[in-house]
Write a protein that holds these residues in place. Sequence first.
Motif, PDB file in Angstrom:
ATOM      1  N   MET A  17       0.836  -1.214   0.000  1.00 21.39           N
ATOM      2  CA  MET A  17       0.000   0.000   0.000  1.00 21.39           C
ATOM      3  C   MET A  17       0.865   1.256   0.000  1.00 21.39           C
ATOM      4  N   ARG A  18       1.967   1.245   0.740  1.00 23.92           N
ATOM      5  CA  ARG A  18       2.856   2.414   0.725  1.00 23.92           C
ATOM      6  C   ARG A  18       3.452   2.605  -0.665  1.00 23.92           C
ATOM      7  N   ARG A  19       3.860   1.516  -1.279  1.00 22.13           N
ATOM      8  CA  ARG A  19       4.501   1.591  -2.590  1.00 22.13           C
ATOM      9  C   ARG A  19       3.534   2.111  -3.661  1.00 22.13           C
ATOM     10  N   TYR A  20       2.277   1.696  -3.583  1.00 21.68           N
ATOM     11  CA  TYR A  20       1.319   2.047  -4.633  1.00 21.68           C
ATOM     12  C   TYR A  20       0.268   3.051  -4.177  1.00 21.68           C
ATOM     13  N   GLU A  21       0.551   3.744  -3.093  1.00 20.16           N
ATOM     14  CA  GLU A  21      -0.406   4.717  -2.546  1.00 20.16           C
ATOM     15  C   GLU A  21      -0.798   5.767  -3.582  1.00 20.16           C
ATOM     16  N   PHE A  46      -8.664   6.245  -7.215  1.00 14.68           N
ATOM     17  CA  PHE A  46      -9.834   6.239  -6.347  1.00 14.68           C
ATOM     18  C   PHE A  46      -9.961   7.475  -5.471  1.00 14.68           C
ATOM     19  N   GLY A  47      -8.996   8.370  -5.493  1.00 12.79           N
ATOM     20  CA  GLY A  47      -9.020   9.534  -4.621  1.00 12.79           C
ATOM     21  C   GLY A  47      -8.446   9.205  -3.258  1.00 12.79           C
ATOM     22  N   THR A  48      -8.283  10.219  -2.431  1.00 11.40           N
ATOM     23  CA  THR A  48      -7.761  10.022  -1.086  1.00 11.40           C
ATOM     24  C   THR A  48      -8.911   9.760  -0.131  1.00 11.40           C
ATOM     25  N   GLU A  82      -9.707  11.541   2.413  1.00  7.01           N
ATOM     26  CA  GLU A  82     -10.370  12.813   2.688  1.00  7.01           C
ATOM     27  C   GLU A  82     -11.334  13.168   1.549  1.00  7.01           C
ATOM     28  N   GLU A  83     -10.898  12.970   0.303  1.00 10.22           N
ATOM     29  CA  GLU A  83     -11.767  13.251  -0.836  1.00 10.22           C
ATOM     30  C   GLU A  83     -13.004  12.369  -0.817  1.00 10.22           C
ATOM     31  N   THR A  84     -12.812  11.110  -0.473  1.00 13.45           N
ATOM     32  CA  THR A  84     -13.937  10.179  -0.418  1.00 13.45           C
ATOM     33  C   THR A  84     -14.909  10.585   0.668  1.00 13.45           C
ATOM     34  N   ARG A  85     -14.386  10.984   1.837  1.00 17.58           N
ATOM     35  CA  ARG A  85     -15.258  11.428   2.933  1.00 17.58           C
ATOM     36  C   ARG A  85     -16.036  12.677   2.535  1.00 17.58           C
ATOM     37  N   GLU A  86     -15.355  13.628   1.897  1.00 13.90           N
ATOM     38  CA  GLU A  86     -16.021  14.864   1.483  1.00 13.90           C
ATOM     39  C   GLU A  86     -17.119  14.565   0.464  1.00 13.90           C
ATOM     40  N   GLU A  87     -16.845  13.679  -0.479  1.00 15.13           N
ATOM     41  CA  GLU A  87     -17.841  13.311  -1.481  1.00 15.13           C
ATOM     42  C   GLU A  87     -19.044  12.645  -0.814  1.00 15.13           C
ATOM     43  N   THR A  88     -18.787  11.793   0.157  1.00 18.89           N
ATOM     44  CA  THR A  88     -19.871  11.103   0.854  1.00 18.89           C
ATOM     45  C   THR A  88     -20.702  12.099   1.635  1.00 18.89           C
ATOM     46  N   ARG A  89     -20.064  13.037   2.322  1.00 19.09           N
ATOM     47  CA  ARG A  89     -20.788  14.067   3.072  1.00 19.09           C
ATOM     48  C   ARG A  89     -21.607  14.928   2.131  1.00 19.09           C
ATOM     49  N   GLY A  90     -21.011  15.285   1.006  1.00 16.57           N
ATOM     50  CA  GLY A  90     -21.697  16.141   0.043  1.00 16.57           C
ATOM     51  C   GLY A  90     -22.931  15.500  -0.539  1.00 16.57           C
ATOM     52  N   GLU A  91     -22.910  14.180  -0.742  1.00 10.36           N
ATOM     53  CA  GLU A  91     -24.071  13.487  -1.290  1.00 10.36           C
ATOM     54  C   GLU A  91     -25.233  13.528  -0.321  1.00 10.36           C
ATOM     55  N   GLY A  92     -24.960  13.504   0.962  1.00  8.81           N
ATOM     56  CA  GLY A  92     -26.013  13.502   1.964  1.00  8.81           C
ATOM     57  C   GLY A  92     -26.710  14.833   2.096  1.00  8.81           C
ATOM     58  N   THR A  93     -26.100  15.928   1.593  1.00  6.17           N
ATOM     59  CA  THR A  93     -26.696  17.255   1.766  1.00  6.17           C
ATOM     60  C   THR A  93     -27.426  17.712   0.519  1.00  6.17           C
ATOM     61  N   ARG A  94     -27.408  16.924  -0.523  1.00  5.00           N
ATOM     62  CA  ARG A  94     -28.087  17.324  -1.770  1.00  5.00           C
ATOM     63  C   ARG A  94     -29.560  17.121  -1.712  1.00  5.00           C
TER      64      ARG A  94
END
Length: 83
Positions: free
Chosen positions: A56-60, A67-69, A71-83
């Motif tokens: 995982m470190r080598r291919y991070e 797939f994004g980081t 933090e990006e995944t969390r932000e996207e998930t939060r954003g979907e819930g507020t639409r």
Amino acid sequence: MAKTQLNVRVDEATAETARERASQRGISVNRYIEELVQRDEGENGRAFVQAAADFMRRYEEVFAEEFGTREETREETRGEGTR
């Protein structure tokens, strides 16, 4: 846990070493062999986890690009819930 019998053949020097080590620990040869196998199993598990972490470190960066980081995944998930 149920026990099963396992018969193995080893040379006399190995058998004597097993008897001595078991005796030094105050346990039966059966218990000594069982502990060796369990320890080996644990070491294999640790080796697998270490190899996975190294991978995982080598291919991070590759995963982040694809797939994004986290933090990006969390932000996207939060954003979907507020639409």
